[in-house]
Structure formats: C-alpha cells, structure tokens
Scaffold this motif. Sequence first.
Motif, PDB file in Angstrom:
ATOM      1  N   PHE A 254       0.851  -1.193   0.000  1.00 30.93           N
ATOM      2  CA  PHE A 254       0.000   0.000   0.000  1.00 30.93           C
ATOM      3  C   PHE A 254       0.885   1.241   0.000  1.00 30.93           C
ATOM      4  O   PHE A 254       1.751   1.375   0.875  1.00 30.93           O
ATOM      5  N   TYR A 295      -2.117  -3.702   8.623  1.00 23.80           N
ATOM      6  CA  TYR A 295      -2.985  -2.723   7.961  1.00 23.80           C
ATOM      7  C   TYR A 295      -4.365  -3.373   7.906  1.00 23.80           C
ATOM      8  O   TYR A 295      -4.506  -4.489   7.403  1.00 23.80           O
ATOM      9  N   TRP A 300      -7.966   0.430   5.236  1.00 23.32           N
ATOM     10  CA  TRP A 300      -7.786   0.383   3.772  1.00 23.32           C
ATOM     11  C   TRP A 300      -8.956   1.099   3.078  1.00 23.32           C
ATOM     12  O   TRP A 300      -8.763   1.963   2.220  1.00 23.32           O
ATOM     13  N   LEU A 309      -4.703   6.876   0.418  1.00 22.17           N
ATOM     14  CA  LEU A 309      -4.075   5.725  -0.252  1.00 22.17           C
ATOM     15  C   LEU A 309      -3.982   6.031  -1.742  1.00 22.17           C
ATOM     16  O   LEU A 309      -4.991   6.171  -2.430  1.00 22.17           O
ATOM     17  N   CYS A 312      -2.114   0.661  -4.657  1.00 20.08           N
ATOM     18  CA  CYS A 312      -2.004  -0.641  -4.002  1.00 20.08           C
ATOM     19  C   CYS A 312      -1.559  -1.606  -5.093  1.00 20.08           C
ATOM     20  O   CYS A 312      -2.019  -1.495  -6.239  1.00 20.08           O
ATOM     21  N   ILE A 336      -9.357   2.162  -5.669  1.00 18.19           N
ATOM     22  CA  ILE A 336      -8.123   2.789  -5.180  1.00 18.19           C
ATOM     23  C   ILE A 336      -7.623   3.762  -6.240  1.00 18.19           C
ATOM     24  O   ILE A 336      -7.419   3.363  -7.396  1.00 18.19           O
TER      25      ILE A 336
END
Length: 371
Positions: A254, A295, A300, A309, A312, A336
């Motif tokens: 990540f 994590y 997340w 974030l 990933c 993401i």
Amino acid sequence: MANAADTTLDAPALTLSRMAHPAPTSAEARAAVLANPGFGTHFTDHMVVIEWTEGRGWHDGVIGPRGPIALDPAASVLHYAQEIFEGLKAYTHPDGSIALFRPEANAARFNASAARLAMPALPEETFVEAVKQLVLADRDWIPAQDGASLYLRPFMIATEAFLGVRAAKSYKFIVIASPAGNYFKSGAPAVSIWVSEYTRAAPGGTGAAKCGGNYAASLVPTAEAFQRGHDQVLFLDAAEHKWVEELGGMNLFFALDDGSLITPPLSGTILPGITRDSLLTMAREEGLNVREERYSIDQWRADAASGRLLECFACGTAAVVTPVGRVAQGDSDFTIGSGGPGQLTARLKDRLVSIQRGSAPDPHGWVVKIG
Ligand code: PLP
Ligand code: COI
C-alpha cells in the motif's frame, strides 16, 4: 524415464544422469506455444527427478524426458498432502545469456517449507543446480517477448506407501518448466480483488510454508472471487478477521500520500515472498518510508475513500507487480486512486523487471547467469 543413461552432468552437490529425449517437441510446435504461452498450461520437454530415502539421503538424480511418474496408491502425498513447491523464473538477457532471479532464496524457502512439513532438506546447491540443468536442457523454451519467461516449478512429494500418519520415509524432488506470459488472463491494467470470509492460515499453521495444502484450501474462496468477477482472493487474519494478510498467490503493498509504503509483516501466517523482499529493498533505496506493519481492511477502505491511499499493488513471481484497482467485500466495494495503474507501482515494477531481464545493473547480486 526408464531408459539407460547416456551422459552424466557434473553438479557440485549431486550428479544428475542424463537421459536422451526420444522425441522432443518440433521447432514449429514449440514456436506456436511460445508465441502465446499463457500461464501454466504448456510444459517443456524435460524434467529433473531426485530420490530421497531414509538412511540413504538424496540419490539417483536424473534429467530426462518429462512424463508421468509412477506412484503407489498408498503414497503419503496422496493421502496426507505432504508436498511443498517453489516458483521462480528464467529469463533471456539482451546479450543472449540466460539468468535466474535469486534462486538461492527459493532454495532456502524450499528448505524452510520442508522443515515445516517434516520433509528432508535438499542442499541448496542441488536445488539450484537441478533448476539450472533443466533450464539449459530446455533453453529453446524460454519465450523472448517482453513480460514472458520460463517458469520453473521445483516440488517435493512424499512417496512412501504407508497409511499411518507420520512423516514418510521416501520422497521425490522434481523440477518441471513451463513457458509463461501474463498470469492474469484478463490482461487488465489493474486487478480486482475479493475479500474472503474464509481463512487461509492461522498462527501456528502452515501459512508461511509453500505447501500444496494451503492452495487446496484457497480454491473455494478463489472460485467465489472468480464467480463474482474478481481476479484474486484476499485473506484477512484468522483471529480477528480484520488485518490484511495476502492474496491467494501474491503479497500486497500500500502506497500512501505521505511517502510511506506499507506491507503486512511476516507474522508466520503469510508467505515470505521473494518479490516482496526485493521490492522492500528497492523502495528503501528510493528513500520511501517502508513499513512492515499491520494494515486493517477498515483502514484500507477509509484511506481509499479519503484519497490518502494512492496505490495498491500485488506482487509475486507469477504476477510480477500488478496494480490493484478495486476491492470488494460482501455487498460493498471501493476503488483505489483512479482504479488504474499508479506511478510508484509502475516505477518499482520497471526497476525490478529491468534487473530480472538484464536491461539494468544488478547492484544486489540477485541475478544468477547460467549460460
Ligand atoms: N504469497 C503466496 C500465497 C504465493 O503463492 C506467492 C507466490 O509464490 C507469493 C506470496 C509471492 O512469493 P514470491 O514473490 O516469492 O513468488
Ligand atoms: C508463484 O508466483 O510462483 C506462485 O507460486 C503463485 C501461484 C502461481 C501459485
């Protein structure tokens, strides 16, 4: 492999007898495979087999034609799954030479798996030499195109015919090879993953070993992921079902907007990936704040929603470095970043692949030239 040996190859640890192949694949048929190898469906002409028996140790190493192996129906591997394996790749470099990537690391992990499964250790030199001899015998099977390589699958099985539950007294170590392209059929720029309710490994179990049983247990969760249209399954920890562990066949990273790069720690329940270790080294060299720490799935989701974030990615020998774009759990899912590949992922992948394929210097001595 019952023909008489006609040549002997000198290996430092164990001599492999060589059996000639009576009918190797034609150049045309091989070229057709190499043009579009896929993953894991095509195999080369040869294999290595080495025997182990209690009291005698490793003996009768042979490199010869690939073919079926005879096993007693009572062989322990068929009943109690006493089996371990490895995965590594051979590459053709721009100068025409052939190279392996960190084969000693695979040899060491193989022995760690062997210890957990109550199997005999194989000298690391024998492991590497067996892989090397197979690659050289099948050197015409290494695909040349970008992203393709020759995938090597060393494995060990318990062969003793005995139904009592204890470690077997005889084993076979075998190496086969398979020309490989992209692991993911979809070829999509980023993969989608399904968070499973099943558990892959519990503390004290076999999660850190590369044993077939771990993968057998992952097949139902993997089928669920596929049925829902995802590419891979993700496992959370067994105790709290909260902490991210790894995918069915890959480790996870990540990248956050403060320059930190997080990957779950080697707690004993995940596979200590060699790609993971290589990327950790490269990321530290880049000055990233690299953290091997827990994590959670909730963190997340929150970090993806807040934009903290950035990227990933999944990594492993078969998958190399693959961006993760979407994550689904139960009825909800999240994306993401843009859902596509990110810059850090692309840069780390490029640095790794350039070393593996010989187009960049190898400052860590990871590349082993074999021919
Ligand atoms: N985790 C699992 C469960 C794997 O099967 C693999 C593949 O080997 C990995 C992680 C990545 O390990 P490596 O980078 O050594 O291939
Ligand atoms: C590998 O990356 O080598 C693996 O073993 C993952 C999967 C193909 C089992």
